[in-house]
Design a protein around this motif. Structure first.
Motif, short mmCIF file in Angstrom:
data_model
loop_
_atom_site.label_atom_id
_atom_site.label_comp_id
_atom_site.label_asym_id
_atom_site.label_seq_id
_atom_site.Cartn_x
_atom_site.Cartn_y
_atom_site.Cartn_z
N GLY A 109 -30.42 -23.33 -30.72
CA GLY A 109 -31.57 -23.21 -31.60
C GLY A 109 -31.66 -21.90 -32.35
O GLY A 109 -32.58 -21.70 -33.14
N GLU A 110 -30.70 -20.98 -32.11
CA GLU A 110 -30.74 -19.67 -32.76
C GLU A 110 -29.50 -19.41 -33.60
O GLU A 110 -29.03 -18.29 -33.75
CB GLU A 110 -30.91 -18.57 -31.71
CG GLU A 110 -32.22 -18.65 -30.95
CD GLU A 110 -32.39 -17.52 -29.94
OE1 GLU A 110 -31.70 -16.49 -30.08
OE2 GLU A 110 -33.22 -17.67 -29.02
N GLY A 111 -28.95 -20.49 -34.18
CA GLY A 111 -27.77 -20.34 -35.02
C GLY A 111 -28.05 -19.53 -36.27
O GLY A 111 -29.18 -19.45 -36.75
N LEU A 112 -26.99 -18.91 -36.81
CA LEU A 112 -27.10 -18.14 -38.04
C LEU A 112 -26.98 -19.10 -39.21
O LEU A 112 -26.00 -19.84 -39.31
CB LEU A 112 -25.98 -17.09 -38.12
CG LEU A 112 -25.98 -16.04 -37.01
CD1 LEU A 112 -24.74 -15.18 -37.12
CD2 LEU A 112 -27.23 -15.18 -37.12
N GLY A 113 -27.97 -19.10 -40.09
CA GLY A 113 -27.99 -20.07 -41.17
C GLY A 113 -27.74 -19.48 -42.54
O GLY A 113 -28.31 -18.45 -42.89
N ASP A 114 -26.87 -20.15 -43.30
CA ASP A 114 -26.75 -19.87 -44.72
C ASP A 114 -26.83 -21.21 -45.44
O ASP A 114 -27.16 -22.23 -44.84
CB ASP A 114 -25.45 -19.11 -45.04
CG ASP A 114 -24.19 -19.86 -44.62
OD1 ASP A 114 -24.19 -21.11 -44.65
OD2 ASP A 114 -23.20 -19.20 -44.26
N ALA A 115 -26.56 -21.21 -46.72
CA ALA A 115 -26.74 -22.43 -47.49
C ALA A 115 -25.80 -23.55 -47.06
O ALA A 115 -26.06 -24.72 -47.33
CB ALA A 115 -26.53 -22.13 -48.99
N ARG A 116 -24.73 -23.22 -46.38
CA ARG A 116 -23.75 -24.23 -45.96
C ARG A 116 -24.04 -24.82 -44.59
O ARG A 116 -23.43 -25.81 -44.20
CB ARG A 116 -22.35 -23.62 -45.98
CG ARG A 116 -21.83 -23.33 -47.37
CD ARG A 116 -20.40 -22.81 -47.32
NE ARG A 116 -19.85 -22.68 -48.64
CZ ARG A 116 -19.24 -23.66 -49.32
NH1 ARG A 116 -19.12 -24.85 -48.76
NH2 ARG A 116 -18.75 -23.47 -50.52
N GLY A 129 -29.70 -20.66 -51.86
CA GLY A 129 -28.69 -21.64 -52.18
C GLY A 129 -28.96 -23.03 -51.65
O GLY A 129 -28.05 -23.86 -51.62
N SER A 130 -30.20 -23.31 -51.24
CA SER A 130 -30.53 -24.65 -50.73
C SER A 130 -31.08 -25.55 -51.83
O SER A 130 -30.76 -26.72 -51.89
CB SER A 130 -31.52 -24.54 -49.58
OG SER A 130 -32.68 -23.84 -49.99
N ASN A 131 -31.92 -24.99 -52.69
CA ASN A 131 -32.44 -25.70 -53.86
C ASN A 131 -33.22 -24.70 -54.71
O ASN A 131 -33.59 -23.62 -54.22
CB ASN A 131 -33.31 -26.90 -53.48
CG ASN A 131 -34.54 -26.51 -52.68
OD1 ASN A 131 -35.46 -25.89 -53.20
ND2 ASN A 131 -34.54 -26.86 -51.38
N LEU A 132 -33.45 -25.03 -55.94
CA LEU A 132 -34.06 -24.10 -56.89
C LEU A 132 -35.44 -23.63 -56.42
O LEU A 132 -35.73 -22.42 -56.43
CB LEU A 132 -34.16 -24.75 -58.27
CG LEU A 132 -34.83 -23.92 -59.36
CD1 LEU A 132 -34.05 -22.64 -59.63
CD2 LEU A 132 -34.95 -24.75 -60.64
N GLU A 133 -36.28 -24.55 -56.01
CA GLU A 133 -37.64 -24.19 -55.62
C GLU A 133 -37.64 -23.22 -54.43
O GLU A 133 -38.36 -22.21 -54.44
CB GLU A 133 -38.43 -25.45 -55.27
CG GLU A 133 -39.89 -25.17 -54.91
CD GLU A 133 -40.66 -26.44 -54.62
OE1 GLU A 133 -41.79 -26.34 -54.10
OE2 GLU A 133 -40.14 -27.54 -54.90
N GLU A 134 -36.85 -23.52 -53.42
CA GLU A 134 -36.81 -22.65 -52.25
C GLU A 134 -36.15 -21.31 -52.59
O GLU A 134 -36.56 -20.27 -52.07
CB GLU A 134 -36.06 -23.32 -51.10
CG GLU A 134 -36.17 -22.53 -49.80
CD GLU A 134 -35.63 -23.29 -48.60
OE1 GLU A 134 -35.73 -22.76 -47.48
OE2 GLU A 134 -35.09 -24.41 -48.78
N ASP A 135 -35.16 -21.32 -53.48
CA ASP A 135 -34.54 -20.06 -53.90
C ASP A 135 -35.59 -19.12 -54.47
O ASP A 135 -35.65 -17.93 -54.11
CB ASP A 135 -33.47 -20.32 -54.97
CG ASP A 135 -32.23 -20.99 -54.43
OD1 ASP A 135 -32.06 -21.04 -53.19
OD2 ASP A 135 -31.42 -21.47 -55.25
N ARG A 138 -29.08 -22.19 -63.17
CA ARG A 138 -30.52 -22.44 -63.15
C ARG A 138 -31.23 -21.48 -62.19
O ARG A 138 -32.30 -20.94 -62.51
CB ARG A 138 -30.79 -23.90 -62.75
CG ARG A 138 -30.52 -24.90 -63.86
CD ARG A 138 -31.16 -26.25 -63.58
NE ARG A 138 -30.55 -26.91 -62.43
CZ ARG A 138 -29.47 -27.69 -62.49
NH1 ARG A 138 -28.88 -27.90 -63.65
NH2 ARG A 138 -29.01 -28.27 -61.40
N THR A 139 -30.65 -21.29 -61.01
CA THR A 139 -31.27 -20.37 -60.06
C THR A 139 -31.27 -18.95 -60.60
O THR A 139 -32.27 -18.22 -60.49
CB THR A 139 -30.54 -20.43 -58.71
OG1 THR A 139 -31.03 -21.56 -57.97
CG2 THR A 139 -30.80 -19.18 -57.87
#
Length: 378
Positions: A18-25, A168-174, A206-207
Protein backbone atom coordinates in the motif's frame (compact mmCIF):
# COMPACT_ATOMS: atom_id res chain seq x y z
CA UNK A 1 48.68 0.63 -9.06
CA UNK A 2 46.34 -2.07 -10.35
CA UNK A 3 42.95 -3.51 -9.52
CA UNK A 4 43.19 -6.82 -7.72
CA UNK A 5 39.60 -7.59 -6.78
CA UNK A 6 36.13 -6.84 -8.16
CA UNK A 7 32.87 -7.58 -6.38
CA UNK A 8 29.29 -6.88 -7.46
CA UNK A 9 26.75 -6.38 -4.68
CA UNK A 10 23.04 -6.34 -5.61
CA UNK A 11 20.92 -4.36 -3.15
CA UNK A 12 17.17 -4.36 -2.66
CA UNK A 13 14.56 -2.94 -0.34
CA UNK A 14 10.82 -3.63 -0.53
CA UNK A 15 8.23 -1.05 0.43
CA UNK A 16 5.27 -2.02 2.65
CA UNK A 17 2.02 -3.03 1.01
CA UNK A 18 0.00 0.00 0.00
CA UNK A 19 3.02 2.34 0.07
CA UNK A 20 4.30 1.94 -3.47
CA UNK A 21 6.04 4.82 -5.23
CA UNK A 22 3.71 6.23 -7.85
CA UNK A 23 4.33 8.04 -11.10
CA UNK A 24 2.18 8.40 -14.19
CA UNK A 25 3.06 4.88 -15.33
CA UNK A 26 2.06 3.06 -12.16
CA UNK A 27 3.31 2.03 -8.72
CA UNK A 28 6.62 0.46 -7.78
CA UNK A 29 7.18 -1.48 -4.57
CA UNK A 30 10.88 -2.29 -4.75
CA UNK A 31 14.04 -0.21 -4.68
CA UNK A 32 16.98 -2.05 -6.19
CA UNK A 33 20.41 -1.33 -7.62
CA UNK A 34 23.86 -2.89 -7.84
CA UNK A 35 27.02 -1.68 -6.10
CA UNK A 36 30.53 -2.44 -7.29
CA UNK A 37 33.54 -2.69 -5.00
CA UNK A 38 37.03 -2.49 -6.48
CA UNK A 39 40.21 -3.08 -4.49
CA UNK A 40 43.76 -2.26 -5.56
CA UNK A 41 47.21 -3.64 -4.72
CA UNK A 42 47.79 -0.47 -2.68
CA UNK A 43 44.81 -1.23 -0.42
CA UNK A 44 42.62 1.54 -1.82
CA UNK A 45 38.96 0.65 -2.29
CA UNK A 46 36.63 2.30 -4.82
CA UNK A 47 32.84 2.18 -4.93
CA UNK A 48 30.61 2.38 -7.98
CA UNK A 49 26.99 1.73 -8.88
CA UNK A 50 25.17 0.17 -11.82
CA UNK A 51 21.57 1.35 -11.98
CA UNK A 52 20.41 -2.06 -13.15
CA UNK A 53 18.97 -5.25 -11.61
CA UNK A 54 21.52 -7.24 -9.63
CA UNK A 55 21.49 -10.50 -11.63
CA UNK A 56 21.82 -8.67 -14.95
CA UNK A 57 24.49 -6.24 -13.79
CA UNK A 58 26.48 -9.03 -12.14
CA UNK A 59 26.32 -11.28 -15.20
CA UNK A 60 27.30 -8.41 -17.50
CA UNK A 61 30.29 -7.40 -15.39
CA UNK A 62 31.45 -10.98 -14.82
CA UNK A 63 31.05 -12.01 -18.46
CA UNK A 64 32.24 -8.94 -20.32
CA UNK A 65 34.47 -6.94 -17.99
CA UNK A 66 35.97 -8.93 -15.13
CA UNK A 67 39.04 -10.21 -17.01
CA UNK A 68 39.85 -6.74 -18.37
CA UNK A 69 39.30 -4.93 -15.08
CA UNK A 70 41.49 -7.23 -12.97
CA UNK A 71 45.03 -5.95 -13.41
CA UNK A 72 43.82 -2.63 -14.86
CA UNK A 73 45.34 0.64 -13.69
CA UNK A 74 42.40 2.79 -12.44
CA UNK A 75 43.99 5.76 -14.19
CA UNK A 76 43.16 4.09 -17.52
CA UNK A 77 39.46 4.48 -16.77
CA UNK A 78 38.64 6.93 -19.55
CA UNK A 79 39.47 4.33 -22.20
CA UNK A 80 36.89 1.95 -20.74
CA UNK A 81 33.85 3.65 -22.26
CA UNK A 82 35.44 3.71 -25.70
CA UNK A 83 36.36 0.03 -25.48
CA UNK A 84 32.84 -0.86 -24.33
CA UNK A 85 31.45 0.30 -27.68
CA UNK A 86 33.90 -1.73 -29.76
CA UNK A 87 34.71 -4.78 -27.65
CA UNK A 88 32.30 -6.52 -27.32
CA UNK A 89 31.13 -5.25 -30.69
CA UNK A 90 27.35 -4.83 -31.13
CA UNK A 91 26.69 -4.83 -27.36
CA UNK A 92 28.24 -1.54 -26.28
CA UNK A 93 25.13 0.53 -26.88
CA UNK A 94 22.93 -1.51 -24.55
CA UNK A 95 21.68 -0.06 -21.29
CA UNK A 96 23.05 -2.96 -19.26
CA UNK A 97 26.54 -2.67 -20.73
CA UNK A 98 26.58 1.07 -20.08
CA UNK A 99 25.29 0.54 -16.54
CA UNK A 100 28.14 -1.93 -15.94
CA UNK A 101 30.63 0.54 -17.40
CA UNK A 102 29.19 3.21 -15.11
CA UNK A 103 29.84 1.13 -12.00
CA UNK A 104 33.44 0.40 -12.97
CA UNK A 105 34.07 3.98 -14.03
CA UNK A 106 32.73 5.47 -10.79
CA UNK A 107 34.77 3.07 -8.67
CA UNK A 108 37.92 3.92 -10.61
CA UNK A 109 37.37 7.66 -10.16
CA UNK A 110 36.78 7.05 -6.46
CA UNK A 111 40.17 5.32 -6.30
CA UNK A 112 41.90 8.03 -8.32
CA UNK A 113 40.58 10.74 -6.02
CA UNK A 114 41.69 8.80 -2.97
CA UNK A 115 45.15 8.21 -4.46
CA UNK A 116 45.75 11.96 -4.91
CA UNK A 117 43.70 12.93 -1.84
CA UNK A 118 41.27 15.16 -3.71
CA UNK A 119 37.49 15.07 -4.24
CA UNK A 120 36.53 13.93 -7.71
CA UNK A 121 34.91 17.21 -8.72
CA UNK A 122 38.29 18.94 -8.48
CA UNK A 123 39.72 16.39 -10.91
CA UNK A 124 36.95 16.74 -13.49
CA UNK A 125 37.67 20.36 -14.34
CA UNK A 126 35.00 22.85 -15.30
CA UNK A 127 33.29 25.04 -12.72
CA UNK A 128 34.11 24.34 -9.08
CA UNK A 129 31.21 24.64 -6.67
CA UNK A 130 31.39 24.18 -2.92
CA UNK A 131 27.60 24.02 -2.53
CA UNK A 132 24.58 22.94 -4.55
CA UNK A 133 20.83 23.52 -4.37
CA UNK A 134 18.91 20.33 -3.56
CA UNK A 135 15.42 19.94 -4.94
CA UNK A 136 12.80 17.66 -3.44
CA UNK A 137 11.32 14.96 -5.65
CA UNK A 138 7.92 14.60 -4.07
CA UNK A 139 4.14 14.63 -4.53
CA UNK A 140 4.14 11.10 -5.92
CA UNK A 141 0.90 9.41 -6.82
CA UNK A 142 -0.13 7.31 -3.82
CA UNK A 143 -1.97 4.02 -3.42
CA UNK A 144 -3.80 5.32 -0.36
CA UNK A 145 -5.70 8.57 0.03
CA UNK A 146 -3.46 11.42 1.10
CA UNK A 147 -3.92 15.17 0.64
CA UNK A 148 -1.80 16.06 -2.37
CA UNK A 149 -0.42 19.18 -0.66
CA UNK A 150 0.93 17.30 2.36
CA UNK A 151 4.24 16.06 0.84
CA UNK A 152 5.00 19.52 -0.48
CA UNK A 153 4.32 21.10 2.90
CA UNK A 154 6.79 18.63 4.41
CA UNK A 155 9.42 19.60 1.83
CA UNK A 156 8.93 23.30 2.56
CA UNK A 157 9.20 22.64 6.30
CA UNK A 158 12.52 20.88 5.62
CA UNK A 159 13.78 24.03 3.96
CA UNK A 160 13.65 23.05 0.28
CA UNK A 161 13.48 26.00 -2.10
CA UNK A 162 12.91 23.84 -5.19
CA UNK A 163 10.83 20.76 -5.92
CA UNK A 164 9.77 18.37 -8.65
CA UNK A 165 6.37 16.72 -8.71
CA UNK A 166 4.74 13.87 -10.60
CA UNK A 167 2.08 14.64 -13.17
CA UNK A 168 0.94 12.90 -16.35
CA UNK A 169 -2.34 11.18 -15.45
CA UNK A 170 -4.73 13.59 -17.18
CA UNK A 171 -4.98 17.29 -17.96
CA UNK A 172 -7.35 18.21 -15.13
CA UNK A 173 -5.31 16.46 -12.45
CA UNK A 174 -2.07 17.86 -13.89
CA UNK A 175 -3.33 21.41 -13.44
CA UNK A 176 -4.60 20.72 -9.93
CA UNK A 177 -1.31 19.17 -8.81
CA UNK A 178 0.76 22.00 -10.26
CA UNK A 179 -1.51 24.70 -8.81
CA UNK A 180 -1.33 23.08 -5.38
CA UNK A 181 2.45 22.71 -5.50
CA UNK A 182 2.96 26.33 -6.51
CA UNK A 183 0.68 27.60 -3.77
CA UNK A 184 2.60 25.67 -1.11
CA UNK A 185 6.09 26.38 -2.49
CA UNK A 186 5.52 30.07 -3.08
CA UNK A 187 6.19 32.22 -6.10
CA UNK A 188 9.99 32.37 -5.87
CA UNK A 189 10.76 28.65 -5.67
CA UNK A 190 11.79 26.48 -8.61
CA UNK A 191 9.03 24.04 -9.58
CA UNK A 192 9.61 21.16 -12.02
CA UNK A 193 7.15 18.55 -13.32
CA UNK A 194 7.83 14.95 -14.37
CA UNK A 195 5.54 13.03 -16.74
CA UNK A 196 7.74 9.90 -16.93
CA UNK A 197 7.08 9.58 -20.66
CA UNK A 198 3.40 8.80 -20.20
CA UNK A 199 1.98 11.17 -22.84
CA UNK A 200 1.75 11.47 -26.59
CA UNK A 201 3.08 14.76 -27.91
CA UNK A 202 -0.41 16.27 -28.32
CA UNK A 203 -1.30 15.40 -24.70
CA UNK A 204 1.96 16.84 -23.39
CA UNK A 205 1.43 20.03 -25.38
CA UNK A 206 -2.04 20.54 -23.89
CA UNK A 207 -0.71 20.07 -20.37
CA UNK A 208 2.26 22.36 -20.99
CA UNK A 209 0.04 25.18 -22.19
CA UNK A 210 -2.33 24.69 -19.24
CA UNK A 211 0.41 24.87 -16.57
CA UNK A 212 2.62 27.49 -18.21
CA UNK A 213 1.23 30.25 -15.98
CA UNK A 214 2.73 28.55 -12.91
CA UNK A 215 6.33 29.33 -13.94
CA UNK A 216 7.65 25.80 -14.51
CA UNK A 217 11.45 25.47 -14.48
CA UNK A 218 11.34 22.36 -16.66
CA UNK A 219 9.02 19.62 -17.89
CA UNK A 220 10.73 16.23 -17.59
CA UNK A 221 10.21 13.31 -19.97
CA UNK A 222 6.93 14.58 -21.46
CA UNK A 223 6.97 11.72 -24.02
CA UNK A 224 8.69 8.30 -24.06
CA UNK A 225 12.50 8.42 -24.40
CA UNK A 226 12.45 6.68 -27.78
CA UNK A 227 9.91 9.16 -29.22
CA UNK A 228 12.40 11.65 -30.66
CA UNK A 229 9.88 13.02 -33.15
CA UNK A 230 7.60 13.77 -30.19
CA UNK A 231 10.36 15.76 -28.50
CA UNK A 232 10.89 17.63 -31.76
CA UNK A 233 7.20 18.54 -31.95
CA UNK A 234 7.17 19.71 -28.33
CA UNK A 235 10.18 21.95 -28.84
CA UNK A 236 8.34 23.79 -31.60
CA UNK A 237 5.12 24.29 -29.64
CA UNK A 238 5.94 24.52 -25.94
CA UNK A 239 7.53 27.42 -24.08
CA UNK A 240 8.38 25.45 -20.91
CA UNK A 241 11.97 24.09 -21.02
CA UNK A 242 12.10 20.36 -21.81
CA UNK A 243 14.38 17.97 -19.90
CA UNK A 244 15.26 14.31 -20.53
CA UNK A 245 18.07 11.81 -20.17
CA UNK A 246 17.42 9.42 -17.28
CA UNK A 247 16.42 6.69 -19.75
CA UNK A 248 19.24 7.49 -22.19
CA UNK A 249 22.77 6.18 -21.88
CA UNK A 250 26.11 6.81 -23.52
CA UNK A 251 27.23 9.92 -25.35
CA UNK A 252 25.90 8.72 -28.70
CA UNK A 253 22.28 8.71 -27.49
CA UNK A 254 22.78 12.09 -25.82
CA UNK A 255 24.33 13.44 -29.01
CA UNK A 256 20.97 13.00 -30.73
CA UNK A 257 19.13 14.87 -27.98
CA UNK A 258 21.72 17.64 -28.04
CA UNK A 259 22.63 17.80 -31.72
CA UNK A 260 19.00 18.01 -32.86
CA UNK A 261 18.19 20.38 -29.98
CA UNK A 262 15.31 18.20 -28.85
CA UNK A 263 15.67 19.27 -25.21
CA UNK A 264 16.78 22.29 -23.20
CA UNK A 265 18.31 20.25 -20.35
CA UNK A 266 20.02 16.84 -20.41
CA UNK A 267 19.85 14.63 -17.34
CA UNK A 268 22.47 11.87 -17.33
CA UNK A 269 22.20 9.34 -14.52
CA UNK A 270 25.75 8.68 -13.35
CA UNK A 271 25.03 4.99 -12.70
CA UNK A 272 23.61 4.40 -16.17
CA UNK A 273 25.05 6.89 -18.67
CA UNK A 274 28.59 5.46 -18.64
CA UNK A 275 29.86 6.99 -15.40
CA UNK A 276 31.77 10.18 -14.79
CA UNK A 277 33.98 9.81 -17.86
CA UNK A 278 31.01 9.61 -20.20
CA UNK A 279 28.99 12.20 -18.26
CA UNK A 280 31.84 14.66 -18.70
CA UNK A 281 31.68 14.12 -22.48
CA UNK A 282 27.90 14.52 -22.41
CA UNK A 283 28.26 17.79 -20.50
CA UNK A 284 30.78 19.03 -23.08
CA UNK A 285 28.37 18.17 -25.90
CA UNK A 286 25.59 20.02 -24.09
CA UNK A 287 27.61 23.14 -23.33
CA UNK A 288 28.81 23.26 -26.95
CA UNK A 289 25.17 23.55 -28.03
CA UNK A 290 24.32 25.84 -25.07
CA UNK A 291 22.06 23.24 -23.43
CA UNK A 292 21.76 22.84 -19.66
CA UNK A 293 22.95 19.85 -17.63
CA UNK A 294 21.30 18.59 -14.44
CA UNK A 295 22.00 15.02 -13.29
CA UNK A 296 19.15 12.61 -12.72
CA UNK A 297 19.28 10.81 -9.37
CA UNK A 298 17.29 7.75 -8.36
CA UNK A 299 20.14 5.81 -6.86
CA UNK A 300 21.77 4.52 -3.72
CA UNK A 301 24.05 6.72 -1.66
CA UNK A 302 26.96 5.84 -3.97
CA UNK A 303 25.21 7.01 -7.14
CA UNK A 304 24.00 10.10 -5.29
CA UNK A 305 27.57 10.92 -4.25
CA UNK A 306 28.76 10.54 -7.85
CA UNK A 307 26.01 12.85 -9.10
CA UNK A 308 26.92 15.48 -6.52
CA UNK A 309 30.60 15.36 -7.52
CA UNK A 310 29.62 15.65 -11.19
CA UNK A 311 27.16 18.50 -10.59
CA UNK A 312 29.85 20.41 -8.68
CA UNK A 313 31.99 20.44 -11.83
CA UNK A 314 29.46 21.22 -14.60
CA UNK A 315 30.31 24.33 -16.58
CA UNK A 316 28.30 27.52 -16.08
CA UNK A 317 28.75 28.46 -19.75
CA UNK A 318 27.52 30.93 -20.88
CA UNK A 319 26.10 32.22 -17.59
CA UNK A 320 27.91 34.79 -15.47
CA UNK A 321 27.20 36.12 -12.01
CA UNK A 322 24.55 38.33 -13.62
CA UNK A 323 22.45 35.29 -14.62
CA UNK A 324 21.80 33.52 -11.33
CA UNK A 325 20.70 29.92 -11.93
CA UNK A 326 21.57 27.41 -9.22
CA UNK A 327 23.06 24.01 -9.99
CA UNK A 328 20.32 21.77 -8.63
CA UNK A 329 20.57 18.12 -7.56
CA UNK A 330 17.65 15.80 -7.06
CA UNK A 331 16.68 14.39 -3.65
CA UNK A 332 13.91 11.82 -3.64
CA UNK A 333 11.84 12.33 -0.48
CA UNK A 334 10.44 8.81 -0.30
CA UNK A 335 11.84 6.24 2.13
CA UNK A 336 14.99 4.67 0.70
CA UNK A 337 17.50 3.05 3.09
CA UNK A 338 19.76 2.26 0.13
CA UNK A 339 20.34 5.99 -0.12
CA UNK A 340 21.12 6.94 3.47
CA UNK A 341 21.73 3.83 5.58
CA UNK A 342 24.68 2.54 3.56
CA UNK A 343 26.64 5.75 4.12
CA UNK A 344 28.47 6.36 7.38
CA UNK A 345 27.62 10.06 7.03
CA UNK A 346 24.43 10.39 4.93
CA UNK A 347 23.75 13.48 2.86
CA UNK A 348 21.38 15.97 4.43
CA UNK A 349 19.53 17.97 1.76
CA UNK A 350 17.38 19.96 4.17
CA UNK A 351 17.85 23.68 4.64
CA UNK A 352 18.00 24.67 0.99
CA UNK A 353 21.74 24.13 0.45
CA UNK A 354 24.07 21.15 0.20
CA UNK A 355 27.81 21.29 0.84
CA UNK A 356 29.86 19.30 -1.67
CA UNK A 357 32.00 16.72 0.19
CA UNK A 358 35.67 17.63 0.30
CA UNK A 359 36.94 14.18 1.30
CA UNK A 360 38.95 12.30 -1.35
CA UNK A 361 37.26 10.40 -4.17
CA UNK A 362 33.48 10.40 -4.12
CA UNK A 363 33.70 11.93 -0.64
CA UNK A 364 31.84 9.14 1.16
CA UNK A 365 32.51 6.30 3.58
CA UNK A 366 30.40 3.24 2.77
CA UNK A 367 29.08 1.35 5.79
CA UNK A 368 29.77 -2.20 4.65
CA UNK A 369 27.78 -3.72 7.50
CA UNK A 370 24.72 -1.80 6.29
CA UNK A 371 25.43 -2.92 2.74
CA UNK A 372 25.32 -6.52 3.94
CA UNK A 373 21.86 -5.97 5.47
CA UNK A 374 20.41 -5.04 2.11
CA UNK A 375 22.22 -7.55 -0.10
CA UNK A 376 19.75 -9.24 -2.44
CA UNK A 377 21.93 -12.29 -3.11
CA UNK A 378 22.09 -13.62 0.44
Amino acid sequence: MEITDIETIPLAHSLPAGEGLGDARGFGHDRATTLLRLETDTGLVGWGEAFAPGPIATATIETLFRDDVLGMDPYDVESLADRSYTDPYHFGGSVFVQSAVSAIDLACWDIIGKSVEKPVYKLLGGTERSSLTPYASTMYFTETDRPIAEPMREAVEEGFTAAKIKIGSNLEEDVERVRTAREVLGDDAHLMVDINGNYRADQAIRTAKAIEEYDITWMEEPVPPENLSGYRELKHQVDIPIAAGEAHFGRFEFKRLVGERLVDIVQPNLARCGGLSEARKIATLASTENIGVRPHIWNSGVGLAAAIQFAASVSDYPNTRNVPEPMMVEFDRSVNPLRHEILADPFDPTGGSLDVPQAPGLGIDVDESAVERYRADR
